[in-house]
Design a protein around this motif. Structure first.
Motif, PDB file in Angstrom:
ATOM      1  N   LYS A  20       0.838  -1.204   0.000  1.00 10.08           N
ATOM      2  CA  LYS A  20       0.000   0.000   0.000  1.00 10.08           C
ATOM      3  C   LYS A  20       0.875   1.257   0.000  1.00 10.08           C
ATOM      4  N   LYS A  21       1.896   1.267   0.847  1.00 10.63           N
ATOM      5  CA  LYS A  21       2.799   2.419   0.900  1.00 10.63           C
ATOM      6  C   LYS A  21       3.519   2.602  -0.441  1.00 10.63           C
ATOM      7  N   ALA A  22       4.044   1.517  -0.985  1.00 12.80           N
ATOM      8  CA  ALA A  22       4.755   1.594  -2.266  1.00 12.80           C
ATOM      9  C   ALA A  22       3.830   2.085  -3.383  1.00 12.80           C
ATOM     10  N   SER A  23       2.582   1.642  -3.362  1.00 14.59           N
ATOM     11  CA  SER A  23       1.604   2.070  -4.379  1.00 14.59           C
ATOM     12  C   SER A  23       1.341   3.568  -4.295  1.00 14.59           C
ATOM     13  N   GLY A  24       1.467   4.143  -3.111  1.00 17.14           N
ATOM     14  CA  GLY A  24       1.308   5.587  -2.947  1.00 17.14           C
ATOM     15  C   GLY A  24       2.523   6.379  -3.397  1.00 17.14           C
ATOM     16  N   LEU A  25       3.646   5.697  -3.580  1.00 17.09           N
ATOM     17  CA  LEU A  25       4.885   6.365  -3.983  1.00 17.09           C
ATOM     18  C   LEU A  25       5.119   6.327  -5.490  1.00 17.09           C
ATOM     19  N   SER A  26       4.564   5.320  -6.170  1.00 14.86           N
ATOM     20  CA  SER A  26       4.816   5.160  -7.601  1.00 14.86           C
ATOM     21  C   SER A  26       3.718   4.324  -8.236  1.00 14.86           C
ATOM     22  N   ASP A  27       3.518   4.530  -9.530  1.00 10.22           N
ATOM     23  CA  ASP A  27       2.583   3.695 -10.282  1.00 10.22           C
ATOM     24  C   ASP A  27       3.183   2.328 -10.590  1.00 10.22           C
ATOM     25  N   HIS A  28       4.496   2.190 -10.418  1.00 11.42           N
ATOM     26  CA  HIS A  28       5.174   0.914 -10.662  1.00 11.42           C
ATOM     27  C   HIS A  28       5.803   0.423  -9.373  1.00 11.42           C
ATOM     28  N   VAL A  29       5.263  -0.685  -8.863  1.00 13.01           N
ATOM     29  CA  VAL A  29       5.785  -1.318  -7.657  1.00 13.01           C
ATOM     30  C   VAL A  29       6.537  -2.564  -8.096  1.00 13.01           C
ATOM     31  N   TRP A  30       7.788  -2.649  -7.659  1.00  4.74           N
ATOM     32  CA  TRP A  30       8.672  -3.760  -8.023  1.00  4.74           C
ATOM     33  C   TRP A  30       8.914  -4.636  -6.805  1.00  4.74           C
ATOM     34  N   ILE A  31       8.482  -5.877  -6.884  1.00  4.55           N
ATOM     35  CA  ILE A  31       8.735  -6.850  -5.832  1.00  4.55           C
ATOM     36  C   ILE A  31      10.123  -7.431  -6.108  1.00  4.55           C
ATOM     37  N   ILE A  32      11.045  -7.276  -5.141  1.00  2.31           N
ATOM     38  CA  ILE A  32      12.433  -7.663  -5.396  1.00  2.31           C
ATOM     39  C   ILE A  32      12.938  -8.754  -4.443  1.00  2.31           C
ATOM     40  N   GLY A  33      12.045  -9.385  -3.701  1.00  3.26           N
ATOM     41  CA  GLY A  33      12.452 -10.525  -2.885  1.00  3.26           C
ATOM     42  C   GLY A  33      12.338 -10.261  -1.404  1.00  3.26           C
ATOM     43  N   GLY A  34      12.639 -11.255  -0.691  1.00  4.87           N
ATOM     44  CA  GLY A  34      13.140 -12.580  -0.989  1.00  4.87           C
ATOM     45  C   GLY A  34      12.042 -13.585  -1.258  1.00  4.87           C
ATOM     46  N   GLU A  35      12.396 -14.826  -0.989  1.00  8.93           N
ATOM     47  CA  GLU A  35      11.539 -15.960  -1.335  1.00  8.93           C
ATOM     48  C   GLU A  35      10.113 -15.792  -0.830  1.00  8.93           C
ATOM     49  N   ARG A  36       9.942 -15.492   0.438  1.00 13.49           N
ATOM     50  CA  ARG A  36       8.593 -15.372   1.011  1.00 13.49           C
ATOM     51  C   ARG A  36       7.811 -14.233   0.363  1.00 13.49           C
ATOM     52  N   ILE A  37       8.478 -13.129   0.114  1.00 13.39           N
ATOM     53  CA  ILE A  37       7.805 -11.973  -0.482  1.00 13.39           C
ATOM     54  C   ILE A  37       7.344 -12.319  -1.901  1.00 13.39           C
ATOM     55  N   TYR A  38       8.202 -12.967  -2.679  1.00 19.66           N
ATOM     56  CA  TYR A  38       7.795 -13.409  -4.019  1.00 19.66           C
ATOM     57  C   TYR A  38       6.598 -14.357  -3.933  1.00 19.66           C
ATOM     58  N   ARG A  39       6.688 -15.350  -3.058  1.00 18.39           N
ATOM     59  CA  ARG A  39       5.638 -16.370  -2.943  1.00 18.39           C
ATOM     60  C   ARG A  39       4.300 -15.739  -2.564  1.00 18.39           C
ATOM     61  N   GLU A  40       4.337 -14.786  -1.632  1.00 25.96           N
ATOM     62  CA  GLU A  40       3.087 -14.211  -1.142  1.00 25.96           C
ATOM     63  C   GLU A  40       2.523 -13.115  -2.038  1.00 25.96           C
ATOM     64  N   THR A  41       3.260 -12.685  -3.054  1.00 23.97           N
ATOM     65  CA  THR A  41       2.762 -11.620  -3.942  1.00 23.97           C
ATOM     66  C   THR A  41       2.588 -12.069  -5.393  1.00 23.97           C
ATOM     67  N   ILE A  42       2.940 -13.290  -5.717  1.00 25.02           N
ATOM     68  CA  ILE A  42       2.876 -13.697  -7.120  1.00 25.02           C
ATOM     69  C   ILE A  42       1.451 -13.567  -7.680  1.00 25.02           C
ATOM     70  N   HIS A  43       0.461 -13.775  -6.851  1.00 24.10           N
ATOM     71  CA  HIS A  43      -0.939 -13.637  -7.296  1.00 24.10           C
ATOM     72  C   HIS A  43      -1.332 -12.174  -7.543  1.00 24.10           C
ATOM     73  N   LEU A  44      -0.542 -11.220  -7.056  1.00 24.30           N
ATOM     74  CA  LEU A  44      -0.822  -9.797  -7.265  1.00 24.30           C
ATOM     75  C   LEU A  44      -0.099  -9.216  -8.478  1.00 24.30           C
ATOM     76  N   ALA A  45       0.897  -9.941  -8.975  1.00 25.95           N
ATOM     77  CA  ALA A  45       1.777  -9.397 -10.011  1.00 25.95           C
ATOM     78  C   ALA A  45       1.075  -9.276 -11.357  1.00 25.95           C
ATOM     79  N   THR A  46       1.332  -8.146 -12.011  1.00 23.36           N
ATOM     80  CA  THR A  46       0.873  -7.935 -13.379  1.00 23.36           C
ATOM     81  C   THR A  46       1.752  -8.721 -14.337  1.00 23.36           C
ATOM     82  N   ASP A  47       3.055  -8.749 -14.034  1.00 24.39           N
ATOM     83  CA  ASP A  47       3.979  -9.524 -14.852  1.00 24.39           C
ATOM     84  C   ASP A  47       5.187  -9.934 -14.026  1.00 24.39           C
TER      85      ASP A  47
END
Length: 156
Positions: A74-101
């Motif tokens: 939510k905070k990152a979305s308020g800072l930019s129109d492009h939010v980049w998930i950069i890791g680690g493993e748990r963060i990738y796993r828990e956000t893959i369903h949110l990713a546009t690409d």
């Protein structure tokens, strides 16, 4: 509209890290990472964030220390129109369903690791492959081939 991207270098066996670091050195991939994420907001777990150099030109939001993953996004979305998930493993796993690409650099070979990129869901399809760069997008979007990120719904 905020676009959430995953960006990672991933070995053939899905390794992304070992002992808190990346088990390879790819200067061209670091340059690509910098170019693509410039001006965006980065979301990283605490352990990943501790290994990063200063991210000039980008806002880094760290999960942990009382900041939940939902709060960080939510905070990152308020800072930019492009939010980049950069890791680690748990963060990738828990956000893959949110990713546009998913922008993934294929690191050829199997590496010994203790952190792994999640299995790519069938809801994504490969729509770009240049040398060692793979890009996946949700199968229902109708994306065309492109070399830079575009928001959901873009058509070539």
């Amino acid at each position: 509209m905020t676009t959430i991207h995953h960006i990672a270098a991933v070995a053939a066996n899905r390794t992304i890290g070992k002992n808190g670091s990346i088990p390879w050195d790819l200067p061209h991939d670091r340059a690509r990472f910098k170019s693509l994420t410039m001006g965006g907001a980065l979301v990283a777990g605490r352990k990943t964030a501790e290994t990063l150099p200063k991210m000039k030109g980008r806002e880094l939001v760290v999960v942990g220390g009382g900041v939940s993953l939902d709060e960080a996004i939510k905070k990152a979305s308020g800072l930019s129109d492009h939010v980049w998930i950069i890791g680690g493993e748990r963060i990738y796993r828990e956000t893959i369903h949110l990713a546009t690409d998913l922008l993934l650099t294929a690191v050829w070979g199997d590496y010994d690791g203790d952190a792994f990129y999640p299995v790519i869901p069938e809801t994504f399809r490969l729509y770009e492959h240049f040398a060692d760069i793979f890009r996946f997008a949700p199968t229902d979007t109708g994306f065309g081939v492109c070399s830079t990120p575009y928001p959901r719904g873009w058509r070539q």
